[in-house]
Enzyme design. Sequence first.
Site, PDB file in Angstrom:
ATOM      1  N   GLY A   1      -0.700 -61.653 -57.285  1.00 19.95           N
ATOM      2  CA  GLY A   1      -0.942 -63.056 -57.597  1.00 19.95           C
ATOM      3  C   GLY A   1      -1.511 -63.814 -56.412  1.00 19.95           C
ATOM      4  O   GLY A   1      -2.418 -64.642 -56.556  1.00 19.95           O
ATOM      5  N   SER A   2      -1.005 -63.524 -55.217  1.00 14.46           N
ATOM      6  CA  SER A   2      -1.464 -64.255 -54.026  1.00 14.46           C
ATOM      7  C   SER A   2      -2.955 -64.006 -53.779  1.00 14.46           C
ATOM      8  O   SER A   2      -3.702 -64.939 -53.476  1.00 14.46           O
ATOM      9  CB  SER A   2      -0.677 -63.827 -52.790  1.00 14.46           C
ATOM     10  OG  SER A   2       0.687 -64.118 -52.960  1.00 14.46           O
TER      11      SER A   2
ATOM     12  N   ASN B   1       7.428 -71.975 -60.775  1.00 12.33           N
ATOM     13  CA  ASN B   1       8.320 -70.838 -60.524  1.00 12.33           C
ATOM     14  C   ASN B   1       9.752 -71.252 -60.195  1.00 12.33           C
ATOM     15  O   ASN B   1      10.671 -70.464 -60.362  1.00 12.33           O
ATOM     16  CB  ASN B   1       7.757 -69.956 -59.407  1.00 12.33           C
ATOM     17  CG  ASN B   1       7.305 -70.742 -58.202  1.00 12.33           C
ATOM     18  OD1 ASN B   1       6.458 -71.640 -58.311  1.00 12.33           O
ATOM     19  ND2 ASN B   1       7.869 -70.443 -57.059  1.00 12.33           N
TER      20      ASN B   1
ATOM     21  N   GLN C   1       3.824 -67.078 -63.507  1.00 13.17           N
ATOM     22  CA  GLN C   1       5.109 -67.208 -64.192  1.00 13.17           C
ATOM     23  C   GLN C   1       4.948 -67.362 -65.709  1.00 13.17           C
ATOM     24  O   GLN C   1       5.915 -67.228 -66.453  1.00 13.17           O
ATOM     25  CB  GLN C   1       5.887 -68.426 -63.661  1.00 13.17           C
ATOM     26  CG  GLN C   1       6.302 -68.307 -62.210  1.00 13.17           C
ATOM     27  CD  GLN C   1       7.423 -67.305 -61.994  1.00 13.17           C
ATOM     28  OE1 GLN C   1       8.188 -66.966 -62.910  1.00 13.17           O
ATOM     29  NE2 GLN C   1       7.552 -66.809 -60.784  1.00 13.17           N
TER      30      GLN C   1
ATOM     31  N   CYS D   1      17.112 -72.138 -45.964  1.00 11.48           N
ATOM     32  CA  CYS D   1      17.486 -71.485 -44.705  1.00 11.48           C
ATOM     33  C   CYS D   1      16.862 -70.100 -44.592  1.00 11.48           C
ATOM     34  O   CYS D   1      16.376 -69.711 -43.539  1.00 11.48           O
ATOM     35  CB  CYS D   1      18.993 -71.374 -44.588  1.00 11.48           C
ATOM     36  SG  CYS D   1      19.787 -72.962 -44.780  1.00 11.48           S
TER      37      CYS D   1
ATOM     38  N   SER E   1       0.232 -61.666 -61.983  1.00 10.30           N
ATOM     39  CA  SER E   1       0.840 -60.689 -61.081  1.00 10.30           C
ATOM     40  C   SER E   1       1.682 -59.703 -61.881  1.00 10.30           C
ATOM     41  O   SER E   1       2.317 -60.079 -62.869  1.00 10.30           O
ATOM     42  CB  SER E   1       1.718 -61.427 -60.070  1.00 10.30           C
ATOM     43  OG  SER E   1       2.448 -60.498 -59.310  1.00 10.30           O
ATOM     44  N   GLY E   2       1.707 -58.451 -61.429  1.00  9.56           N
ATOM     45  CA  GLY E   2       2.454 -57.418 -62.151  1.00  9.56           C
ATOM     46  C   GLY E   2       3.958 -57.500 -61.996  1.00  9.56           C
ATOM     47  O   GLY E   2       4.701 -57.357 -62.962  1.00  9.56           O
ATOM     48  N   HIS E   3       4.410 -57.768 -60.757  1.00  7.77           N
ATOM     49  CA  HIS E   3       5.848 -57.584 -60.517  1.00  7.77           C
ATOM     50  C   HIS E   3       6.742 -58.674 -61.106  1.00  7.77           C
ATOM     51  O   HIS E   3       7.960 -58.563 -61.066  1.00  7.77           O
ATOM     52  CB  HIS E   3       6.132 -57.385 -59.020  1.00  7.77           C
ATOM     53  CG  HIS E   3       6.032 -58.595 -58.168  1.00  7.77           C
ATOM     54  ND1 HIS E   3       7.138 -59.287 -57.758  1.00  7.77           N
ATOM     55  CD2 HIS E   3       4.966 -59.236 -57.638  1.00  7.77           C
ATOM     56  CE1 HIS E   3       6.743 -60.316 -56.990  1.00  7.77           C
ATOM     57  NE2 HIS E   3       5.434 -60.289 -56.907  1.00  7.77           N
TER      58      HIS E   3
HETATM   59  C1  LIG Z   1       5.194 -64.685 -57.356  1.00  7.64           C
HETATM   60  C2  LIG Z   1       4.186 -65.757 -57.490  1.00  7.64           C
HETATM   61  C3  LIG Z   1       2.936 -65.669 -56.847  1.00  7.64           C
HETATM   62  C4  LIG Z   1       2.593 -64.534 -55.908  1.00  7.64           C
HETATM   63  O1  LIG Z   1       2.342 -63.344 -56.594  1.00  7.64           O
HETATM   64  P1  LIG Z   1       2.380 -61.962 -55.743  1.00  7.64           P
HETATM   65  O2  LIG Z   1       1.957 -60.920 -56.726  1.00  7.64           O
HETATM   66  O3  LIG Z   1       3.786 -61.803 -55.286  1.00  7.64           O
HETATM   67  O4  LIG Z   1       1.417 -62.116 -54.635  1.00  7.64           O
HETATM   68  C5  LIG Z   1       2.030 -66.685 -57.037  1.00  7.64           C
HETATM   69  N1  LIG Z   1       2.314 -67.721 -57.825  1.00  7.64           N
HETATM   70  C6  LIG Z   1       3.482 -67.851 -58.469  1.00  7.64           C
HETATM   71  C7  LIG Z   1       3.723 -69.013 -59.348  1.00  7.64           C
HETATM   72  C8  LIG Z   1       4.460 -66.879 -58.321  1.00  7.64           C
HETATM   73  O5  LIG Z   1       5.624 -67.019 -58.944  1.00  7.64           O
END
Ligand SMILES: *Cc1c(COP(=O)(O)O)cnc(C)c1O
Length: 398
Positions: free
Chosen positions: A73-74, A154, A182, A327, A202-204
């Site tokens: 996603g990033s 998120n 999300q 934190c 994003s996959g995970h």
């Molecule tokens: C997790 C997340 C990302 C980042 O995705 P990655 O695959 O971990 O790089 C970007 N945007 C949102 C809203 C997310 O929840």
Amino acid sequence: MEKRFVYADNSATTKISKPVLDAMMPYLTEGYGNASSIYSIGMDSARAILKARETVAKAIGAKTSEIYFTSGGSEADNWAIKCAADLGAQRGKKHIITTVFEHHAVLHTCEYLEKHGFEVTYVPVDEMGLVHVEDIEKAIRDDTCLVTVMFANNEIGTIQPIAEIGAVCREKKVLFHTDAVQAVGNVEIDVAKMNIDLLSMSGHKIHAPKGIGAMYMRTGVNLPNLIHGGAQERSKRAGTENVAGIVGLAKAIELCTANIPEKQARLSKMRDRIIAELLKIPESRLNGDPKRRLAGNVNISFRGIEGESLLLSLDLEGICASSGSACTSGSLDPSHVLLAIGLPHSTAHGSLRISLSDDNTEEDADYIIEKVPAIVSKLRAMSPLWERILRDEDIDAE
Ligand SMILES: *Cc1c(COP(=O)(O)O)cnc(C)c1O
């Protein structure tokens, strides 16, 4: 209740599902061919990627040729924003619109661009965490090259009026990107109907592995590359394809978009039961919109406690959750999302995010409902802050 392990941090990441792992396995073992090679195990990989691209496209109403696989996603967010900015700059347009409560993959990318001569407008959200379409419309200028607004938040789960924002952007001829990490699999998405030009996933977050994602880029948008090198992804994104990851992402998206309304109904029932029970705790509040929120998202603040301590105590009981207390991230400020909806620092620090997925059961919900109130009471009994709240002191004044 007997001790159990309850994973309730599915907005942070998810467990790879069995069907996803099964679909990937051949490409992690014997099917290791490079998709650019012409011998059969290479061609097998190329075919698997094509099939995966079709599956991902279909799930969001896109054409196969509009899907590009990324490392997550990033990367998709970086690509969409930096390269839309590049394109804009070529036409003398150096203004970008986003919101104050985006994921850091978007916010930090925008901040980077600000240091490189771009101007960014950060549109506020209301106390429920909703972006107002009029605010976006008012912010659009002649030199605006991109609007980027997340599909669903998120932290607090609010689902944004994406189709309405898309319509405004299309009318004003401004590119529209949405971070849908999300939302994919949790909300119905149709990129064509919603006038979305660019979308990140994003996959995970949907039971596929970490390190794989995709960007949808509408035909005709034609952003420059973020990653330069080989001719993979029709020369738009270099790097030997993560075939197993791509196949896993496609399997995951196929499964999670198969019956969204049914999943929403099941999860939102569980969510609302947890919310109703946890709000019985004194000095607690729900963060985000009660209805326009992701089916699996619970975000509640408990005054007088620290989110960190709450998470550690929950962990001892076998519950994985998350907090807007910061934190862990090495900063003293609480979550920018909770501050954006107007929470005082002390309230933002005592927040708890529970994010449910298909894997969670009603027994998990029962366990959460049993454990959280007891832990909050225990922590409050030890909290000097809580004593001051009981004495009605204004703890946010100093
Ligand atoms: C997790 C997340 C990302 C980042 O995705 P990655 O695959 O971990 O790089 C970007 N945007 C949102 C809203 C997310 O929840």
